[in-house]
Design an enzyme around this catalytic site. Sequence first.
Site, mmCIF file in Angstrom:
data_model
loop_
_atom_site.group_PDB
_atom_site.id
_atom_site.type_symbol
_atom_site.label_atom_id
_atom_site.label_comp_id
_atom_site.label_asym_id
_atom_site.label_seq_id
_atom_site.Cartn_x
_atom_site.Cartn_y
_atom_site.Cartn_z
ATOM 1 N N HIS A 188 0.875 -1.183 0.000
ATOM 2 C CA HIS A 188 0.000 0.000 0.000
ATOM 3 C C HIS A 188 0.911 1.232 0.000
ATOM 4 O O HIS A 188 2.019 1.188 0.543
ATOM 5 C CB HIS A 188 -0.830 -0.054 1.287
ATOM 6 C CG HIS A 188 -1.899 0.968 1.407
ATOM 7 N ND1 HIS A 188 -1.639 2.269 1.745
ATOM 8 C CD2 HIS A 188 -3.245 0.887 1.262
ATOM 9 C CE1 HIS A 188 -2.776 2.946 1.806
ATOM 10 N NE2 HIS A 188 -3.770 2.131 1.513
ATOM 11 N N ASP A 224 3.318 -3.961 8.290
ATOM 12 C CA ASP A 224 2.085 -3.205 8.106
ATOM 13 C C ASP A 224 0.941 -4.189 8.330
ATOM 14 O O ASP A 224 0.630 -5.007 7.459
ATOM 15 C CB ASP A 224 2.069 -2.626 6.686
ATOM 16 C CG ASP A 224 0.744 -1.988 6.330
ATOM 17 O OD1 ASP A 224 -0.194 -2.027 7.157
ATOM 18 O OD2 ASP A 224 0.637 -1.456 5.206
ATOM 19 N N CYS A 238 -4.801 2.237 -3.605
ATOM 20 C CA CYS A 238 -3.542 2.782 -3.052
ATOM 21 C C CYS A 238 -2.375 1.818 -3.282
ATOM 22 O O CYS A 238 -1.474 1.713 -2.443
ATOM 23 C CB CYS A 238 -3.672 3.118 -1.564
ATOM 24 S SG CYS A 238 -4.819 4.445 -1.245
HETATM 25 C C1 LIG Z 1 -2.267 -2.733 3.707
HETATM 26 C C2 LIG Z 1 -2.622 -1.351 4.143
HETATM 27 N N1 LIG Z 1 -1.697 -0.582 4.727
HETATM 28 C C3 LIG Z 1 -1.953 0.652 5.149
HETATM 29 C C4 LIG Z 1 -3.193 1.200 4.979
HETATM 30 C C5 LIG Z 1 -3.424 2.598 5.438
HETATM 31 O O1 LIG Z 1 -4.403 2.652 6.400
HETATM 32 P P1 LIG Z 1 -4.861 4.094 6.959
HETATM 33 O O2 LIG Z 1 -5.348 4.852 5.753
HETATM 34 O O3 LIG Z 1 -5.931 3.770 7.921
HETATM 35 O O4 LIG Z 1 -3.666 4.708 7.564
HETATM 36 C C6 LIG Z 1 -4.199 0.473 4.356
HETATM 37 C C7 LIG Z 1 -5.536 1.061 4.105
HETATM 38 O O5 LIG Z 1 -6.270 0.650 3.243
HETATM 39 C C8 LIG Z 1 -3.909 -0.851 3.932
HETATM 40 O O6 LIG Z 1 -4.842 -1.596 3.338
#
Ligand SMILES: Cc1ncc(COP(=O)(O)O)c(C=O)c1O
Length: 416
Positions: free
Chosen positions: A128, A204, A372
């Site tokens: 992401h 993550d 994303c």
């Molecule tokens: C794998 C992963 N990492 C990070 C994030 C970021 O999350 P946030 O926007 O809540 O910080 C997401 C959000 O979709 C995600 O799916």
Amino acid sequence: MIAAGDAKTAQIVADFPILAKPTSRGKRLVYLDSAASSQKPQAVIDSLVDYYTNYNANIHRGVYEIAARATDAYEAARAKVAAFINAAEPAEIIFTRNATEAINLVSFTWGLTNLKPGDAILTTQLEHHSNLVPWQLLAAKTGAELRFIEIDDEGNLLLDDLEEKLSGVKLVALTHISNTLGSIVPLDEIVPLAHAAGAVVLVDGAQSVPHLPIDVRDLEVDFFAASGHKMCGPTGIGFLYGRRALLEAMPPFLTGGDMIKSVAYTEASFNELPWKFEAGTSNIADAIALGVACDYLTGVGMEWIRAHEVFLTRYALERLQPLVPRGLAIYGPPRADDRAGVISFNFADIHAHDLASLLDLEGVCIRAGHHCTMPLMDKFNWPATARASFYLYNTEADIDALVNALEKAATVFRIP
Ligand SMILES: Cc1ncc(COP(=O)(O)O)c(C=O)c1O
């Protein structure tokens, strides 16, 4: 096998008030976008109302009764999060706004302090943007090299040359579950090799902590980032887990009130963990409600949630199969047991956004776009994908509604 329509599932569905509200077109709400953000159970909503109605006050400051009560509830929530992922102690949990902020905290503090030219950061092609852009910027600022573990066509990491790739690596930063492909990263294979190479490991966990039992000590990770809003908690609250020794050695991130021990006009000393990393007034109500979300998920049982999602994913993959000869392309690992409850797909030449709009007419909420993960989209040459994602409150009826809506879309677009 768990029947998705059983009494336990029915009770869970009843716990989420939004699921009983029809859409503006009078359809049943079929929420298949939990990978973007989950729905909230009544207990979490009640917790927010309770705080603002009964003991709203700032924490760590006031000596009066409601301030002490707010402080106790906030710190109790930290202990609940720590227990939820089996951290060694609550002080290893730093409340942040979300997973993105948790990852940036590590990049700006540990990263800027520890990396230099000649070092490397190893990440993956699955990430992401929130677990990619911080490392791009860190590499640019420190002169470190950014390397990638490649993936196969199903989104599995290619690990044959991992030991070679780890040479000179100071940080391995990788997702636990791909939000686009649903593939699950084998941390048990990667983390020991990363540590043997002298690297620190950041995971993550935005897509894993809501869906799998997580034990950060068993996983032996150094940092673990997650967002409350994907795990039945409110938006605006997330957390960073970090091993005490690493957090102690890191400089503060944001500075100001609450994160200090003492301040003179020209210098300051910093508070103990975890408050050293929580500058300014915290997101008190949402942290407390995140603790309630942890209680809720624990009450349902994380093993049950994982099994339920595997059951739903298997059912969905079977139900979608008849559409494959008509042009449905399903991405990610083929077996339900090897993936999370996330299914990305494209249908013939219908753009994913058109598909999502047509499904919306039927009350079916899915996500369309790059999720994303633009580099991943580019790698596979997909302009976008549609994505259905499942959680504890979804049922076979939701999957049936998805398939029926896709069949209607096929009729609209005259797909034979
Ligand atoms: C794998 C992963 N990492 C990070 C994030 C970021 O999350 P946030 O926007 O809540 O910080 C997401 C959000 O979709 C995600 O799916």
